[in-house]
Write a protein that holds these residues in place. Structure first.
Motif, PDB file in Angstrom:
ATOM      1  N   PRO A 134       0.819  -1.238   0.000  1.00 26.49           N
ATOM      2  CA  PRO A 134       0.000   0.000   0.000  1.00 26.49           C
ATOM      3  C   PRO A 134       0.837   1.265   0.000  1.00 26.49           C
ATOM      4  CG  PRO A 134      -0.815  -1.583   1.613  1.00 26.49           C
ATOM      5  CD  PRO A 134       0.513  -2.095   1.147  1.00 26.49           C
ATOM      6  N   LEU A 135       1.978   1.260   0.728  1.00 26.30           N
ATOM      7  CA  LEU A 135       2.845   2.434   0.747  1.00 26.30           C
ATOM      8  C   LEU A 135       3.425   2.716  -0.635  1.00 26.30           C
ATOM      9  CD1 LEU A 135       4.757   1.838   4.114  1.00 26.30           C
ATOM     10  CD2 LEU A 135       2.781   3.313   3.703  1.00 26.30           C
ATOM     11  N   ALA A 136       3.786   1.627  -1.342  1.00 19.78           N
ATOM     12  CA  ALA A 136       4.331   1.796  -2.692  1.00 19.78           C
ATOM     13  C   ALA A 136       3.281   2.349  -3.644  1.00 19.78           C
ATOM     14  CB  ALA A 136       4.872   0.469  -3.206  1.00 19.78           C
ATOM     15  N   VAL A 137       2.032   1.902  -3.488  1.00 17.35           N
ATOM     16  CA  VAL A 137       0.949   2.397  -4.343  1.00 17.35           C
ATOM     17  C   VAL A 137       0.713   3.888  -4.093  1.00 17.35           C
ATOM     18  CG1 VAL A 137      -1.515   2.222  -4.848  1.00 17.35           C
ATOM     19  CG2 VAL A 137      -0.148   0.153  -4.543  1.00 17.35           C
ATOM     20  N   VAL A 138       0.679   4.279  -2.808  1.00 14.60           N
ATOM     21  CA  VAL A 138       0.480   5.693  -2.471  1.00 14.60           C
ATOM     22  C   VAL A 138       1.635   6.541  -2.999  1.00 14.60           C
ATOM     23  CG1 VAL A 138       0.298   7.344  -0.573  1.00 14.60           C
ATOM     24  CG2 VAL A 138      -0.939   5.171  -0.459  1.00 14.60           C
ATOM     25  N   ALA A 139       2.872   6.037  -2.832  1.00 14.61           N
ATOM     26  CA  ALA A 139       4.039   6.772  -3.334  1.00 14.61           C
ATOM     27  C   ALA A 139       3.973   6.942  -4.852  1.00 14.61           C
ATOM     28  CB  ALA A 139       5.323   6.054  -2.931  1.00 14.61           C
ATOM     29  N   LEU A 140       3.502   5.899  -5.540  1.00 14.26           N
ATOM     30  CA  LEU A 140       3.389   5.986  -6.996  1.00 14.26           C
ATOM     31  C   LEU A 140       2.354   7.022  -7.407  1.00 14.26           C
ATOM     32  CD1 LEU A 140       4.300   4.834  -9.719  1.00 14.26           C
ATOM     33  CD2 LEU A 140       2.492   3.120  -9.508  1.00 14.26           C
ATOM     34  N   LEU A 141       1.263   7.102  -6.652  1.00  8.45           N
ATOM     35  CA  LEU A 141       0.230   8.086  -6.963  1.00  8.45           C
ATOM     36  C   LEU A 141       0.746   9.511  -6.783  1.00  8.45           C
ATOM     37  CD1 LEU A 141      -2.918   6.422  -5.329  1.00  8.45           C
ATOM     38  CD2 LEU A 141      -2.359   6.571  -7.764  1.00  8.45           C
ATOM     39  N   TRP A 142       1.638   9.715  -5.814  1.00 13.83           N
ATOM     40  CA  TRP A 142       2.188  11.046  -5.570  1.00 13.83           C
ATOM     41  C   TRP A 142       3.305  11.392  -6.550  1.00 13.83           C
ATOM     42  CZ3 TRP A 142       0.434  14.945  -2.712  1.00 13.83           C
ATOM     43  CH2 TRP A 142      -0.527  14.663  -1.724  1.00 13.83           C
ATOM     44  N   VAL A 143       4.179  10.424  -6.819  1.00 20.46           N
ATOM     45  CA  VAL A 143       5.357  10.691  -7.651  1.00 20.46           C
ATOM     46  C   VAL A 143       5.026  10.582  -9.132  1.00 20.46           C
ATOM     47  CG1 VAL A 143       7.729   9.956  -8.154  1.00 20.46           C
ATOM     48  CG2 VAL A 143       6.871   9.894  -5.811  1.00 20.46           C
ATOM     49  N   GLY A 144       4.014   9.763  -9.451  1.00 18.07           N
ATOM     50  CA  GLY A 144       3.687   9.509 -10.846  1.00 18.07           C
ATOM     51  C   GLY A 144       3.438  10.757 -11.671  1.00 18.07           C
ATOM     52  N   PRO A 145       2.576  11.687 -11.251  1.00 14.92           N
ATOM     53  CA  PRO A 145       2.338  12.895 -12.067  1.00 14.92           C
ATOM     54  C   PRO A 145       3.592  13.738 -12.288  1.00 14.92           C
ATOM     55  CG  PRO A 145       0.604  12.613 -10.435  1.00 14.92           C
ATOM     56  CD  PRO A 145       1.653  11.596 -10.112  1.00 14.92           C
ATOM     57  N   TYR A 146       4.435  13.845 -11.253  1.00 12.85           N
ATOM     58  CA  TYR A 146       5.656  14.633 -11.424  1.00 12.85           C
ATOM     59  C   TYR A 146       6.612  13.939 -12.393  1.00 12.85           C
ATOM     60  CZ  TYR A 146       9.641  17.576 -10.309  1.00 12.85           C
ATOM     61  OH  TYR A 146      10.695  18.439 -10.412  1.00 12.85           O
ATOM     62  N   ALA A 147       6.711  12.606 -12.293  1.00 11.87           N
ATOM     63  CA  ALA A 147       7.568  11.873 -13.221  1.00 11.87           C
ATOM     64  C   ALA A 147       7.057  12.015 -14.652  1.00 11.87           C
ATOM     65  CB  ALA A 147       7.631  10.400 -12.819  1.00 11.87           C
ATOM     66  N   TRP A 148       5.733  11.980 -14.819  1.00 14.57           N
ATOM     67  CA  TRP A 148       5.160  12.166 -16.160  1.00 14.57           C
ATOM     68  C   TRP A 148       5.444  13.577 -16.679  1.00 14.57           C
ATOM     69  CZ3 TRP A 148       1.263  15.365 -18.097  1.00 14.57           C
ATOM     70  CH2 TRP A 148       0.805  15.036 -19.389  1.00 14.57           C
ATOM     71  N   MET A 149       5.407  14.577 -15.792  1.00 13.07           N
ATOM     72  CA  MET A 149       5.699  15.951 -16.187  1.00 13.07           C
ATOM     73  C   MET A 149       7.139  16.074 -16.669  1.00 13.07           C
ATOM     74  SD  MET A 149       5.330  19.436 -13.920  1.00 13.07           S
ATOM     75  CE  MET A 149       6.597  18.915 -12.737  1.00 13.07           C
ATOM     76  N   VAL A 150       8.071  15.498 -15.925  1.00 15.89           N
ATOM     77  CA  VAL A 150       9.477  15.547 -16.326  1.00 15.89           C
ATOM     78  C   VAL A 150       9.679  14.820 -17.648  1.00 15.89           C
ATOM     79  CG1 VAL A 150      11.817  14.863 -15.698  1.00 15.89           C
ATOM     80  CG2 VAL A 150      10.261  15.754 -13.941  1.00 15.89           C
ATOM     81  N   SER A 151       9.046  13.649 -17.791  1.00 14.37           N
ATOM     82  CA  SER A 151       9.187  12.882 -19.034  1.00 14.37           C
ATOM     83  C   SER A 151       8.642  13.654 -20.225  1.00 14.37           C
ATOM     84  CB  SER A 151       8.460  11.542 -18.891  1.00 14.37           C
ATOM     85  OG  SER A 151       8.457  10.826 -20.108  1.00 14.37           O
ATOM     86  N   THR A 152       7.508  14.305 -20.050  1.00 20.13           N
ATOM     87  CA  THR A 152       6.915  15.077 -21.145  1.00 20.13           C
ATOM     88  C   THR A 152       7.805  16.251 -21.537  1.00 20.13           C
ATOM     89  OG1 THR A 152       4.701  14.471 -20.367  1.00 20.13           O
ATOM     90  CG2 THR A 152       4.859  16.332 -21.870  1.00 20.13           C
ATOM     91  N   SER A 153       8.456  16.862 -20.559  1.00 22.26           N
ATOM     92  CA  SER A 153       9.331  17.995 -20.864  1.00 22.26           C
ATOM     93  C   SER A 153      10.552  17.583 -21.670  1.00 22.26           C
ATOM     94  CB  SER A 153       9.779  18.675 -19.565  1.00 22.26           C
ATOM     95  OG  SER A 153      10.661  17.834 -18.832  1.00 22.26           O
ATOM     96  N   LEU A 154      10.885  16.306 -21.660  1.00 21.34           N
ATOM     97  CA  LEU A 154      12.058  15.814 -22.378  1.00 21.34           C
ATOM     98  C   LEU A 154      11.711  15.214 -23.740  1.00 21.34           C
ATOM     99  CD1 LEU A 154      13.886  14.068 -19.390  1.00 21.34           C
ATOM    100  CD2 LEU A 154      14.390  16.294 -20.388  1.00 21.34           C
ATOM    101  N   ARG A 155      10.454  15.344 -24.165  1.00 21.70           N
ATOM    102  CA  ARG A 155      10.019  14.811 -25.457  1.00 21.70           C
ATOM    103  C   ARG A 155       9.776  15.954 -26.438  1.00 21.70           C
ATOM    104  NH1 ARG A 155       4.913  11.244 -24.105  1.00 21.70           N
ATOM    105  NH2 ARG A 155       5.286  10.363 -26.176  1.00 21.70           N
ATOM    106  N   THR A 156       9.651  15.603 -27.708  1.00 25.46           N
ATOM    107  CA  THR A 156       9.311  16.585 -28.738  1.00 25.46           C
ATOM    108  C   THR A 156       7.796  16.667 -28.874  1.00 25.46           C
ATOM    109  OG1 THR A 156       9.402  14.929 -30.496  1.00 25.46           O
ATOM    110  CG2 THR A 156      11.449  16.093 -29.967  1.00 25.46           C
TER     111      THR A 156
END
Length: 269
Positions: A10-32
């Motif tokens: 459960p802790l890993a799931v909660v952490a993924l929910l919090w970190v996931g949007p920021y990781a997606w934001m960083v990934s999108t900034s590195l794409r064309t």
């Protein structure tokens, strides 16, 4: 051992929910942009590109906007702490007529968003010539109901005998508040500073209302200007601007996280 391993799921799931949007934001900034349009939800870029960051840094004066935003957020946080200490001290340790009513008024202020009061505040600051100034960005938030509440609750656990001993030694009320009690409330004050800084650093509405001059505008407003109306949103550039916007907040949280954990632990105990 198996139960201990499962407890982390459960802790890993909660952490993924919090970190996931920021990781997606960083990934999108590195794409064309064509890559984003072809597969907007794909989290991994085909090749890492930094053109979005270069365009952000060349399109807007990031340094000036960042300085404006930091000065505003730090000034508000320090002013809130400066005023919340005596206010919380009065509600926690002093005896006066109307104390309960004053505390109820503080709690009621927690329910009123700043957007409700922007018209009268703007009408008051306008004739004084304070629009388009840092005073218009800072002064309306100098008093914090949340800060007063947090300080008051923290001071309830401080023994009255300690304050009485300081008075017998000749300490004034201001010295008791800022010299004796403030160091004891360091975790609470650090939490208040972080909450205030993050909220006002990311605030978009109030700087939009109170400023029209680029000299005092803040970084969230500048990031919003990165959107190109008519040709479609350049998501990689918008995300790069948001990454730059969020870096100081993450650095501040890393610097004061120990104080926050102490405050939470002390409150839980």
């Amino acid at each position: 051992m198996m139960k201990k391993g499962r407890s982390w799921i459960p802790l890993a799931v909660v952490a993924l929910l919090w970190v996931g949007p920021y990781a997606w934001m960083v990934s999108t900034s590195l794409r064309t942009l064509p890559e984003i349009v072809a597969a907007p939800a794909w989290p991994i870029p085909n090749s890492i590109q930094f053109e979005a960051y270069r365009e952000v840094l060349t399109t807007i004066p990031v340094g000036r906007y960042f300085l404006n935003t930091t000065v505003m957020a730090v000034a508000i946080a320090l002013l809130q702490i400066l005023l919340a200490l005596p206010a919380g001290y009065a509600l926690a340790k002093l005896h006066f007529v109307g104390k309960k009513a004053a505390f109820a008024l503080v709690l009621a202020c927690l329910l009123i968003p700043a957007q409700v009061t922007f018209v009268p505040v703007f009408s008051m600051l306008g004739p004084l010539g304070l629009v388009n100034t840092f005073a218009a960005l800072i002064l309306p938030f100098g008093v914090s109901a949340l800060g007063t509440f947090l300080v008051r609750q923290a001071l309830l656990s401080v023994p009255d005998e300690m304050i009485e001993a300081a008075r017998l030694d000749g300490a004034s009320e201001l010295r008791i508040v800022y010299g004796l009690l403030a160091p004891m409330l360091r975790p609470t004050l650090a939490s208040l500073f972080l909450f205030s800084f993050v909220f006002h650093y990311n605030d978009y509405f109030w700087p939009l209302v109170m400023t029209t001059d680029d000299d005092v505008r803040t970084l969230p407003l500048a990031v919003a200007l990165l959107r190109e109306q008519g040709t479609g949103v350049r998501w990689h550039i918008v995300m790069a601007g948001n990454v730059i916007l969020s870096l100081p907040v993450l650095a501040l949280f890393a610097a004061v996280q120990k104080q926050i954990l102490r405050a939470v632990t002390a409150r839980a105990g």
